[in-house]
Design a protein around this motif. Structure first.
Motif, PDB file in Angstrom:
ATOM      1  N   SER A  62       0.848  -1.193   0.000  1.00 30.89           N
ATOM      2  CA  SER A  62       0.000   0.000   0.000  1.00 30.89           C
ATOM      3  C   SER A  62       0.882   1.241   0.000  1.00 30.89           C
ATOM      4  N   THR A  63       0.258   2.415   0.031  1.00 32.31           N
ATOM      5  CA  THR A  63       0.984   3.679   0.031  1.00 32.31           C
ATOM      6  C   THR A  63       0.492   4.564   1.166  1.00 32.31           C
ATOM      7  N   ARG A  64       1.281   5.593   1.496  1.00 37.13           N
ATOM      8  CA  ARG A  64       0.914   6.530   2.552  1.00 37.13           C
ATOM      9  C   ARG A  64       0.472   7.873   2.002  1.00 37.13           C
ATOM     10  N   MET A  65       0.335   7.967   0.701  1.00 33.52           N
ATOM     11  CA  MET A  65      -0.042   9.247   0.113  1.00 33.52           C
ATOM     12  C   MET A  65      -1.225   9.058  -0.838  1.00 33.52           C
ATOM     13  N   MET A  66      -1.875  10.164  -1.149  1.00 34.52           N
ATOM     14  CA  MET A  66      -3.010  10.139  -2.061  1.00 34.52           C
ATOM     15  C   MET A  66      -2.579  10.677  -3.417  1.00 34.52           C
ATOM     16  N   GLY A  67      -3.027  10.015  -4.467  1.00 37.04           N
ATOM     17  CA  GLY A  67      -2.706  10.459  -5.813  1.00 37.04           C
ATOM     18  C   GLY A  67      -3.143   9.443  -6.838  1.00 37.04           C
ATOM     19  N   TYR A  68      -3.117   9.841  -8.101  1.00 37.54           N
ATOM     20  CA  TYR A  68      -3.502   8.949  -9.181  1.00 37.54           C
ATOM     21  C   TYR A  68      -2.354   7.989  -9.498  1.00 37.54           C
ATOM     22  N   ILE A  69      -2.704   6.734  -9.779  1.00 37.52           N
ATOM     23  CA  ILE A  69      -1.707   5.734 -10.151  1.00 37.52           C
ATOM     24  C   ILE A  69      -1.321   5.965 -11.610  1.00 37.52           C
ATOM     25  N   THR A  70      -0.076   6.325 -11.824  1.00 37.86           N
ATOM     26  CA  THR A  70       0.410   6.604 -13.173  1.00 37.86           C
ATOM     27  C   THR A  70       1.101   5.402 -13.814  1.00 37.86           C
ATOM     28  N   GLY A  71       1.477   4.436 -13.002  1.00 38.95           N
ATOM     29  CA  GLY A  71       2.143   3.240 -13.527  1.00 38.95           C
ATOM     30  C   GLY A  71       1.900   2.052 -12.619  1.00 38.95           C
ATOM     31  N   LEU A  72       1.507   0.915 -13.215  1.00 35.73           N
ATOM     32  CA  LEU A  72       1.266  -0.301 -12.443  1.00 35.73           C
ATOM     33  C   LEU A  72       1.919  -1.460 -13.196  1.00 35.73           C
ATOM     34  N   ARG A  73       3.136  -1.790 -12.779  1.00 36.53           N
ATOM     35  CA  ARG A  73       3.933  -2.810 -13.472  1.00 36.53           C
ATOM     36  C   ARG A  73       3.818  -4.148 -12.748  1.00 36.53           C
ATOM     37  N   ALA A  74       2.601  -4.639 -12.624  1.00 35.91           N
ATOM     38  CA  ALA A  74       2.385  -5.885 -11.887  1.00 35.91           C
ATOM     39  C   ALA A  74       1.131  -6.578 -12.402  1.00 35.91           C
ATOM     40  N   GLU A  75       1.213  -7.899 -12.487  1.00 32.86           N
ATOM     41  CA  GLU A  75       0.078  -8.726 -12.884  1.00 32.86           C
ATOM     42  C   GLU A  75      -0.009  -9.917 -11.935  1.00 32.86           C
ATOM     43  N   VAL A  76      -1.218 -10.417 -11.740  1.00 34.55           N
ATOM     44  CA  VAL A  76      -1.419 -11.572 -10.862  1.00 34.55           C
ATOM     45  C   VAL A  76      -0.679 -12.779 -11.447  1.00 34.55           C
ATOM     46  N   GLY A  77       0.080 -13.461 -10.593  1.00 41.78           N
ATOM     47  CA  GLY A  77       0.869 -14.602 -11.028  1.00 41.78           C
ATOM     48  C   GLY A  77       2.299 -14.250 -11.396  1.00 41.78           C
ATOM     49  N   GLN A  78       2.626 -12.960 -11.403  1.00 42.35           N
ATOM     50  CA  GLN A  78       3.967 -12.524 -11.785  1.00 42.35           C
ATOM     51  C   GLN A  78       4.940 -12.726 -10.625  1.00 42.35           C
ATOM     52  N   ASN A  79       6.120 -13.233 -10.944  1.00 45.93           N
ATOM     53  CA  ASN A  79       7.194 -13.361  -9.950  1.00 45.93           C
ATOM     54  C   ASN A  79       7.943 -12.035  -9.855  1.00 45.93           C
ATOM     55  N   VAL A  80       8.149 -11.558  -8.634  1.00 39.13           N
ATOM     56  CA  VAL A  80       8.856 -10.298  -8.414  1.00 39.13           C
ATOM     57  C   VAL A  80       9.967 -10.526  -7.401  1.00 39.13           C
ATOM     58  N   ARG A  81      10.950  -9.650  -7.431  1.00 37.20           N
ATOM     59  CA  ARG A  81      12.054  -9.720  -6.477  1.00 37.20           C
ATOM     60  C   ARG A  81      11.984  -8.519  -5.547  1.00 37.20           C
ATOM     61  N   GLY A  83      12.611  -5.153  -3.879  1.00 35.68           N
ATOM     62  CA  GLY A  83      13.169  -3.912  -4.406  1.00 35.68           C
ATOM     63  C   GLY A  83      12.725  -3.581  -5.812  1.00 35.68           C
ATOM     64  N   GLN A  84      11.986  -4.465  -6.471  1.00 33.57           N
ATOM     65  CA  GLN A  84      11.531  -4.213  -7.841  1.00 33.57           C
ATOM     66  C   GLN A  84      10.411  -3.185  -7.841  1.00 33.57           C
ATOM     67  N   LEU A  85      10.471  -2.194  -8.762  1.00 35.79           N
ATOM     68  CA  LEU A  85       9.447  -1.157  -8.861  1.00 35.79           C
ATOM     69  C   LEU A  85       8.138  -1.762  -9.360  1.00 35.79           C
ATOM     70  N   LEU A  86       7.041  -1.488  -8.622  1.00 41.87           N
ATOM     71  CA  LEU A  86       5.747  -2.047  -8.970  1.00 41.87           C
ATOM     72  C   LEU A  86       4.709  -0.987  -9.305  1.00 41.87           C
ATOM     73  N   VAL A  87       4.651   0.084  -8.510  1.00 41.22           N
ATOM     74  CA  VAL A  87       3.592   1.082  -8.658  1.00 41.22           C
ATOM     75  C   VAL A  87       4.205   2.479  -8.636  1.00 41.22           C
ATOM     76  N   SER A  88       3.722   3.359  -9.518  1.00 41.30           N
ATOM     77  CA  SER A  88       4.119   4.771  -9.526  1.00 41.30           C
ATOM     78  C   SER A  88       2.862   5.620  -9.342  1.00 41.30           C
ATOM     79  N   ILE A  89       2.963   6.637  -8.482  1.00 42.14           N
ATOM     80  CA  ILE A  89       1.834   7.512  -8.165  1.00 42.14           C
ATOM     81  C   ILE A  89       2.200   8.938  -8.527  1.00 42.14           C
ATOM     82  N   ASN A  90       1.220   9.689  -9.052  1.00 38.28           N
ATOM     83  CA  ASN A  90       1.434  11.080  -9.443  1.00 38.28           C
ATOM     84  C   ASN A  90       2.064  11.867  -8.299  1.00 38.28           C
TER      85      ASN A  90
END
Length: 358
Positions: A62-81, A83-90
């Motif tokens: 989750s996040t501690r700030m309010m804003g529009y999600i400008t980037g969502l680099r994640a899909e269900v079933g995806q393997n992540v490591r 420190g990998q960037l997943l979500v970007s917020i305005n």
């Protein structure tokens, strides 16, 4: 008169058929059978509980700030490591606050530099007795106020930098994304879950145990875990035992670590078998651990039975009530006791009264 004659004929036929079956049973050669004893827990009784597999390491992102999600680099079933960037917020608002903080730092730094020069100069004048104590005290107060203002401006800048970290959200652990609660363009708010990441390498079975059995379950005891979908059996160890049933409907939550989680998935339904040592006490809530192979069962419509051997070495079909399945074994709830032999396989056709030989 016709009805009477028909009845007499049926009676004669049934008597002749019965006599024929008895004669066949007497003339039949004994059927070679394999007899086995029911497998019972030599330690004592056992109890079973149902539940499902869950990941020991599960994190809601989750996040501690309010804003529009400008980037969502994640899909269900995806393997992540981790420190990998997943979500970007305005971050427009944060950038504006960052500019304000930089301006306040510049202003506070200028005031601090001026106040420090005046304080140093009046300190030298006071040493040469060219300035009074009050003048020196005033310069010291001005210097300390300027220093406090600079510290406050720098603290505001640090707060803005901390907010920047919540505009680019990275994976806290390595694992698999199992749930996604938002899409690109949605409005994110503080505390709102965006993703769920689970580590599939460590699974637990979470089951609910009744109050009759919970006091006999101890941390660290080995248990058997059976997957309901495939009847695959794996070992496990009791890891956590809840001592309150306030939020679980009168039952107690028990967590069991799975020893081998290869090819297992979070969410699978399982049965867990808890063994209890025999302490000499009788508890009707416990099963005696009567387990037989599924191949020994005889199905007849909705009835289930098993062939036993009488004292005269004849086969007797005993109807039984089955319980939960554990691998290729099935639990017998009633109809067969723990010391009674039963027929596992036969080299001929079995029926009630058939002669058998072991």
């Amino acid at each position: 008169m016709k009805i009477l004659v028909y009845s007499v004929l049926l009676l004669g036929l049934s008597m002749s058929c019965s006599a024929d079956e008895k004669g066949a049973a007497l003339s039949q050669k004994p059927v070679q059978v394999t007899v086995n004893q029911p497998e019972s827990n030599s330690e004592g009784a056992f109890a079973t509980a149902s539940g499902k597999l869950v990941s020991k390491n599960s994190v809601n992102v989750s996040t501690r700030m309010m804003g529009y999600i400008t980037g969502l680099r994640a899909e269900v079933g995806q393997n992540v490591r981790a420190g990998q960037l997943l979500v970007s917020i305005n971050s427009t608002d944060i950038q504006a606050k960052g500019g304000q903080a930089n301006a306040q730092i510049s202003q506070a730094q200028a005031n601090f530099n001026s106040a420090k020069k005046d304080y140093d100069r009046f300190s030298n004048l006071y040493k040469s007795q060219s300035a009074s104590q009050k003048e020196l005290d005033d310069m010291r107060a001005r210097y300390e106020m300027a220093k406090a203002g600079l510290d406050a401006a720098q603290a505001m800048k640090s707060e803005v930098n901390a907010q920047y970290r919540y505009t680019n959200i990275t994976a806290p652990i390595s694992g698999v994304i199992t749930a996604k609660y938002a899409e690109q363009g949605d409005m994110a708010s503080p505390g709102m879950p965006l993703l769920t990441i689970e580590s599939p390498s460590a699974l637990q079975a979470q089951v609910l145990v009744s109050e009759q059995n919970i006091t006999l379950i101890k941390q660290g005891i080995p248990v058997k875990i059976t997957l309901k979908s495939t009847n695959q059996e794996v070992g496990g160890t009791v890891a956590e035992i809840s001592r309150s049933s306030a939020n679980t409907g009168g039952q107690y939550l028990v967590k069991v670590n799975v020893s081998d989680s290869a090819n297992l998935l979070s969410g699978m339904f399982v049965n867990v078998q808890f063994p209890f040592k025999n302490n000499g006490k009788t508890n009707l809530d416990f099963q005696e651990g009567v387990m037989i192979p599924k191949s020994a069962l005889v199905e007849n419509g909705q009835l289930t039975g098993v062939y036993t051997v009488s004292s005269n070495n004849t086969a007797i079909l005993r109807w039984v009530k089955t319980g939960k399945h554990f691998g290729d074994q099935v639990e017998i709830l009633s109809g067969l006791n723990a010391k009674e032999p039963y027929i596992v396989s036969a080299e001929g056709k079995l029926f009630n009264g058939a002669k058998v030989t072991k």
